[in-house]
Design a protein around this motif. Structure first.
Motif, PDB file in Angstrom:
ATOM      1  N   ASP A 130      -7.493  18.246  -7.148  1.00  0.00           N
ATOM      2  CA  ASP A 130      -6.162  17.681  -6.614  1.00  0.00           C
ATOM      3  C   ASP A 130      -6.364  16.314  -6.779  1.00  0.00           C
ATOM      4  O   ASP A 130      -5.096  14.760  -7.007  1.00  0.00           O
ATOM      5  N   ALA A 131      -7.210  15.705  -6.740  1.00  0.00           N
ATOM      6  CA  ALA A 131      -8.249  13.860  -6.040  1.00  0.00           C
ATOM      7  C   ALA A 131      -7.915  13.674  -7.341  1.00  0.00           C
ATOM      8  O   ALA A 131      -7.223  12.703  -7.276  1.00  0.00           O
ATOM      9  N   SER A 132      -8.275  13.542  -8.270  1.00  0.00           N
ATOM     10  CA  SER A 132      -7.990  13.316  -9.549  1.00  0.00           C
ATOM     11  C   SER A 132      -6.545  13.892 -10.276  1.00  0.00           C
ATOM     12  O   SER A 132      -6.571  12.182 -11.252  1.00  0.00           O
ATOM     13  N   ALA A 133      -6.257  14.570  -9.697  1.00  0.00           N
ATOM     14  CA  ALA A 133      -4.073  14.271 -10.768  1.00  0.00           C
ATOM     15  C   ALA A 133      -3.795  13.157 -10.226  1.00  0.00           C
ATOM     16  O   ALA A 133      -3.021  12.599 -10.150  1.00  0.00           O
ATOM     17  N   GLN A 134      -3.684  13.102  -8.814  1.00  0.00           N
ATOM     18  CA  GLN A 134      -3.106  12.377  -7.881  1.00  0.00           C
ATOM     19  C   GLN A 134      -3.510  10.619  -8.151  1.00  0.00           C
ATOM     20  O   GLN A 134      -2.550   9.933  -8.737  1.00  0.00           O
ATOM     21  N   HIS A 135      -4.729  10.347  -8.494  1.00  0.00           N
ATOM     22  CA  HIS A 135      -5.104   8.677  -8.643  1.00  0.00           C
ATOM     23  C   HIS A 135      -4.485   8.496 -10.358  1.00  0.00           C
ATOM     24  O   HIS A 135      -4.462   7.833 -10.391  1.00  0.00           O
ATOM     25  N   THR A 136      -5.053  10.040 -10.910  1.00  0.00           N
ATOM     26  CA  THR A 136      -4.299   9.401 -12.712  1.00  0.00           C
ATOM     27  C   THR A 136      -2.873   9.596 -12.307  1.00  0.00           C
ATOM     28  O   THR A 136      -2.188   8.522 -13.523  1.00  0.00           O
ATOM     29  N   ALA A 137      -1.830  10.005 -11.727  1.00  0.00           N
ATOM     30  CA  ALA A 137      -0.359   9.706 -11.478  1.00  0.00           C
ATOM     31  C   ALA A 137      -0.289   8.003 -11.229  1.00  0.00           C
ATOM     32  O   ALA A 137       1.037   7.841 -11.704  1.00  0.00           O
ATOM     33  N   TRP A 138      -0.885   7.579 -10.064  1.00  0.00           N
ATOM     34  CA  TRP A 138      -0.888   6.407  -9.986  1.00  0.00           C
ATOM     35  C   TRP A 138      -1.270   4.879 -10.742  1.00  0.00           C
ATOM     36  O   TRP A 138      -0.929   4.323 -10.536  1.00  0.00           O
ATOM     37  N   THR A 176       1.000  -1.404  -0.006  1.00  0.00           N
ATOM     38  CA  THR A 176      -0.049   0.179  -0.541  1.00  0.00           C
ATOM     39  C   THR A 176       0.869   1.146   0.186  1.00  0.00           C
ATOM     40  O   THR A 176       2.134   1.235   0.577  1.00  0.00           O
ATOM     41  N   ALA A 177       0.510   2.651  -0.675  1.00  0.00           N
ATOM     42  CA  ALA A 177       1.070   3.455  -1.057  1.00  0.00           C
ATOM     43  C   ALA A 177       0.540   4.687  -0.473  1.00  0.00           C
ATOM     44  O   ALA A 177      -0.946   5.088  -1.101  1.00  0.00           O
ATOM     45  N   LEU A 178       1.322   5.000   0.513  1.00  0.00           N
ATOM     46  CA  LEU A 178       0.308   6.517   1.253  1.00  0.00           C
ATOM     47  C   LEU A 178       0.865   7.379   0.551  1.00  0.00           C
ATOM     48  O   LEU A 178       1.782   8.014   1.265  1.00  0.00           O
ATOM     49  N   CYS A 179       0.098   8.326  -0.484  1.00  0.00           N
ATOM     50  CA  CYS A 179       0.633   9.298  -1.056  1.00  0.00           C
ATOM     51  C   CYS A 179      -0.477  10.224  -0.605  1.00  0.00           C
ATOM     52  O   CYS A 179      -1.539  10.596  -0.390  1.00  0.00           O
ATOM     53  N   PHE A 180       0.772  11.713   0.171  1.00  0.00           N
ATOM     54  CA  PHE A 180       0.107  12.760   0.526  1.00  0.00           C
ATOM     55  C   PHE A 180       0.107  13.386  -0.557  1.00  0.00           C
ATOM     56  O   PHE A 180       1.272  13.761  -0.545  1.00  0.00           O
ATOM     57  N   GLY A 181      -0.977  14.583  -0.710  1.00  0.00           N
ATOM     58  CA  GLY A 181      -1.500  15.273  -1.193  1.00  0.00           C
ATOM     59  C   GLY A 181      -1.337  17.018  -0.388  1.00  0.00           C
ATOM     60  O   GLY A 181      -2.031  17.098   1.009  1.00  0.00           O
ATOM     61  N   PRO A 182      -1.695  17.591  -1.821  1.00  0.00           N
ATOM     62  CA  PRO A 182      -1.919  19.628  -0.648  1.00  0.00           C
ATOM     63  C   PRO A 182      -3.186  20.097   0.071  1.00  0.00           C
ATOM     64  O   PRO A 182      -2.869  19.817   1.239  1.00  0.00           O
ATOM     65  N   THR A 203       4.799  15.808   4.530  1.00  0.00           N
ATOM     66  CA  THR A 203       4.300  16.964   3.340  1.00  0.00           C
ATOM     67  C   THR A 203       3.972  16.585   1.736  1.00  0.00           C
ATOM     68  O   THR A 203       3.710  15.666   1.316  1.00  0.00           O
ATOM     69  N   PRO A 204       3.768  17.685   1.500  1.00  0.00           N
ATOM     70  CA  PRO A 204       2.974  17.395   0.213  1.00  0.00           C
ATOM     71  C   PRO A 204       3.793  17.113  -0.872  1.00  0.00           C
ATOM     72  O   PRO A 204       4.995  16.806  -0.939  1.00  0.00           O
ATOM     73  N   GLY A 205       3.575  15.884  -1.048  1.00  0.00           N
ATOM     74  CA  GLY A 205       4.653  14.888  -2.133  1.00  0.00           C
ATOM     75  C   GLY A 205       5.251  13.340  -1.158  1.00  0.00           C
ATOM     76  O   GLY A 205       5.933  12.807  -1.995  1.00  0.00           O
ATOM     77  N   THR A 206       5.512  13.447   0.085  1.00  0.00           N
ATOM     78  CA  THR A 206       5.628  12.059   0.637  1.00  0.00           C
ATOM     79  C   THR A 206       4.829  11.098   0.255  1.00  0.00           C
ATOM     80  O   THR A 206       3.480  11.157   0.696  1.00  0.00           O
ATOM     81  N   VAL A 207       5.458  10.048   0.650  1.00  0.00           N
ATOM     82  CA  VAL A 207       5.215   8.512   0.117  1.00  0.00           C
ATOM     83  C   VAL A 207       5.418   8.149   1.054  1.00  0.00           C
ATOM     84  O   VAL A 207       6.440   7.545   1.328  1.00  0.00           O
ATOM     85  N   TYR A 208       4.894   6.862   1.730  1.00  0.00           N
ATOM     86  CA  TYR A 208       5.595   5.750   2.573  1.00  0.00           C
ATOM     87  C   TYR A 208       4.491   4.794   2.103  1.00  0.00           C
ATOM     88  O   TYR A 208       3.384   5.222   2.017  1.00  0.00           O
ATOM     89  N   LEU A 209       5.616   3.642   2.087  1.00  0.00           N
ATOM     90  CA  LEU A 209       5.348   2.299   0.642  1.00  0.00           C
ATOM     91  C   LEU A 209       5.138   1.396   2.478  1.00  0.00           C
ATOM     92  O   LEU A 209       5.880   1.013   3.019  1.00  0.00           O
ATOM     93  N   ILE A 210       4.015   0.134   2.742  1.00  0.00           N
ATOM     94  CA  ILE A 210       3.170  -0.099   3.344  1.00  0.00           C
ATOM     95  C   ILE A 210       3.281  -1.847   2.622  1.00  0.00           C
ATOM     96  O   ILE A 210       2.857  -2.131   1.726  1.00  0.00           O
TER      97      ILE A 210
END
Length: 585
Positions: free
Chosen positions: A496-504, A484-490, A550-557
């Motif tokens: 923004d939600a749509s853009a994040q989803h599209t990127a992943w 699970t990638a926990l992706c932190f957005g602004p 912070t915006p852009g931080t990712v934790y991979l679980i």
């Protein structure tokens, strides 16, 4: 004084031993995974494999779930594992939650402890529930996965032969699987499996057949364990009595269980014969004296009696070719601090996703070596804590006994010494030296705080929009049997939600095509709780603060809930590299 033994308020199911159709004494089906031992560890592993679509066969010598309370305390960490396996609700409905306990020296309370519990938690720190109930809840779930999990009841292992892979020149690390010699009733037969997992307890037949030895410390002190039926309104907590007037020189532990069953453990003196000590005529007066000292005046009846000896032992490695070890077959941990069953459940959780990746062809068998590395490290940590608790609960020498009496005598008036009475309850072990952390390319130096790779995520309350309605959830609700990638957005606006989803999305598609379980979760920090957003909302900002996100931080679980990697400025490409490296190293 004599009382008739009452049955447990529990109606187990019993199963016949059935031999499959054989060809020349062999099961013609080649099994991917054979799990020897159908207790809590074996069934947890079978369920973990099933969640990844992997078939397994459980080989169990008995005809149903166990007798006696045995393991009785399930930790929050184990409950989190059961939550990911979809079986936790039964435990929460049946178990008795508790958050702490009290210790007494003679007739004076000298210590009180509380385990971590706050409004952010979704699960209690501990529940009391007997092992036969644990096994029944797991068995109910196993039977719902009959298409993936087969059980061979009343079947004993009588031998095992490992096979080297073709062209490996006898090197069992290049495994060609193993053949199990089995007996069901009067029928001897054989089964071949690519992988065999020994979950067959402290007297492991598999361990003995391979000539492997546990190493560590065996303590001479013995405890009698008694289950009784007693109707009492007393609160659920851990009670410990040192040198009580009712049982001078003894240490007594008391736990309340579901269905008016109580567990009483009391220490035997060095000069007491263990065989005589478990005779009812010797047990009943001791139990009555304990209840009298507690002020329990209700009628009671004995149910089950056994004797226990503390061990702090482990194998040096948990992988030997095609054979892996878990639970008591791999390590024996003292009961003090309730690390036995809980550490075995953690073994199964760690091994489940790794073995599934290997069987499904998305990981190298070398991934299983990381199971051994991580869980041997965890066992040594658990043994260290367990030994400290044991040396206080059952002093192995005059010096330890003198120290304990000094601590207990001072504790009533000197708060500084009270922590020495702490039973050191089980907790999640961080794999801080795991080879998988190195494979992930850790950049933890970019963070001022937060869980480093190898540690378990903290719990936190969050919000999520479902069908246009904002609902309360917890961080552990977002985790499943997958990376699970926990992706932190602004923020929480829909664009923004749509853009994040599209990127992943391309990464999710790519990994799905490769058979690697993965999902990306978008988290935002927004006090307005925008109900149109599909993101998960950290409405208080607590999770951002705990993870230094912070915006852009990712934790991979990882699929077992441990942090695999984290990046200040994460990307789908870095995440893919970390997963790929872990599975192929």
């Amino acid at each position: 004084m004599s009382r008739p033994f009452k049955p447990y308020p529990f109606s187990p199911r019993y199963y016949e031993g059935v031999v499959p159709s054989l060809v020349d004494g062999r099961d013609p089906l080649r099994r991917s995974v054979a799990i020897v031992g159908g207790g809590p560890v074996g069934m947890t592993l079978a369920l973990a494999l099933a969640r990844q679509g992997v078939r397994s066969v459980l080989i169990e010598a008995d005809d149903g779930v166990c007798t006696g309370s045995r393991a009785i305390c399930i930790s929050r960490r184990s409950l989190e594992i059961f939550k990911r396996l979809g079986v936790v609700q039964g435990f929460l409905q049946k178990g008795l939650p508790w958050t702490g306990g009290r210790s007494f020296y003679r007739d004076t309370e000298v210590f009180r402890f509380a385990m971590h519990q706050d409004d952010e938690q979704s699960l209690p720190p501990m529940i009391n529930i007997a092992q036969y109930q644990i096994e029944q809840l797991l068995l109910d779930e196993v039977e719902r996965h009959a298409d993936l999990i087969e059980i061979r009841w009343q079947t004993r292992v009588t031998g095992i032969e490992q096979h080297a892979a073709e062209g490996s020149r006898g090197n069992l690390e290049s495994t060609g699987g193993a053949t199990l010699a089995l007996r069901t009733g009067d029928t001897a037969w054989q089964m071949h499996a690519d992988w065999v997992v020994a979950c067959d307890g402290g007297r492991s037949t598999i361990r003995e057949a391979l000539g492997l030895k546990l190493t560590g410390t065996t303590y001479e002190g013995r405890y009698v364990i008694v289950d009784i039926e007693l109707d009492s309104a007393r609160a659920t907590e851990r009670l410990a009595y040192f040198d009580p007037p009712s049982n001078p020189g003894s240490t007594v532990l008391v736990h309340k269980q579901p269905d008016n069953v109580w567990r009483i453990d009391y220490q035997l003196r060095d000069d007491e014969d263990p065989e005589a000590a478990v005779q009812p005529e010797n047990v009943m007066p001791r139990v009555q004296s304990v209840l009298d000292s507690m002020g329990e005046t209700g009628a009671w009846s004995p149910i089950w009696i056994t004797v226990y000896k503390a061990n702090a032992l482990t194998l040096e490695r948990y992988r030997h070719g095609a054979v892996l070890f878990a639970g008591d077959a791999a390590h024996l941990v003292p009961i003090f601090g309730v690390r036995g069953a809980n550490s075995g459940i953690d073994d199964a959780d760690n091994l489940g996703w790794k073995l599934a990746c290997v069987v499904n062809g998305v990981a190298s068998p070398r991934l299983l070596d990381s199971y051994s590395d991580e869980r041997v490290f965890a066992a040594r940590e658990n043994l260290s804590y367990g030994m400290k608790s044991t040396e206080f609960m059952a002093p192995p020498s005059f010096a330890f006994d003198l120290m304990r009496r000094a601590v207990l005598g001072l504790a009533e008036h000197h708060a500084a010494v009270r922590p020495l009475i702490n039973p050191r309850q089980t907790h999640a072990i961080a794999y801080v030296k795991s080879p998988l952390n190195e494979a992930a390319g850790d950049v933890a130096d970019a963070f001022k705080q937060g869980p480093v790779p190898g540690t378990v995520l903290p719990e936190c309350r969050l919000k999520r929009t479902e069908d246009g309605v904002v609902v309360d959830i917890h961080l552990t609700d977002l985790l499943g049997p997958c990376f699970t990638a926990l992706c932190f957005g602004p923020n929480a606006n829909a664009n923004d939600a749509s853009a994040q989803h599209t990127a992943w999305q391309p990464l999710q598609t790519t990994l799905a095509e490769q058979g690697i379980p993965f999902k990306a979760v978008m988290l935002v920090r927004n006090d307005t709780q925008n109900a149109t957003s599909s993101n998960v909302i950290d409405h208080t900002g607590r999770l951002h603060d705990m993870l230094d996100a912070t915006p852009g931080t990712v934790y991979l679980i990882r699929p077992d809930g441990h942090v695999h990697a984290r990046w200040r400025d994460g990307s789908a490409a870095a995440t893919q590299r970390a997963i790929s490296t872990a599975l192929t190293t």
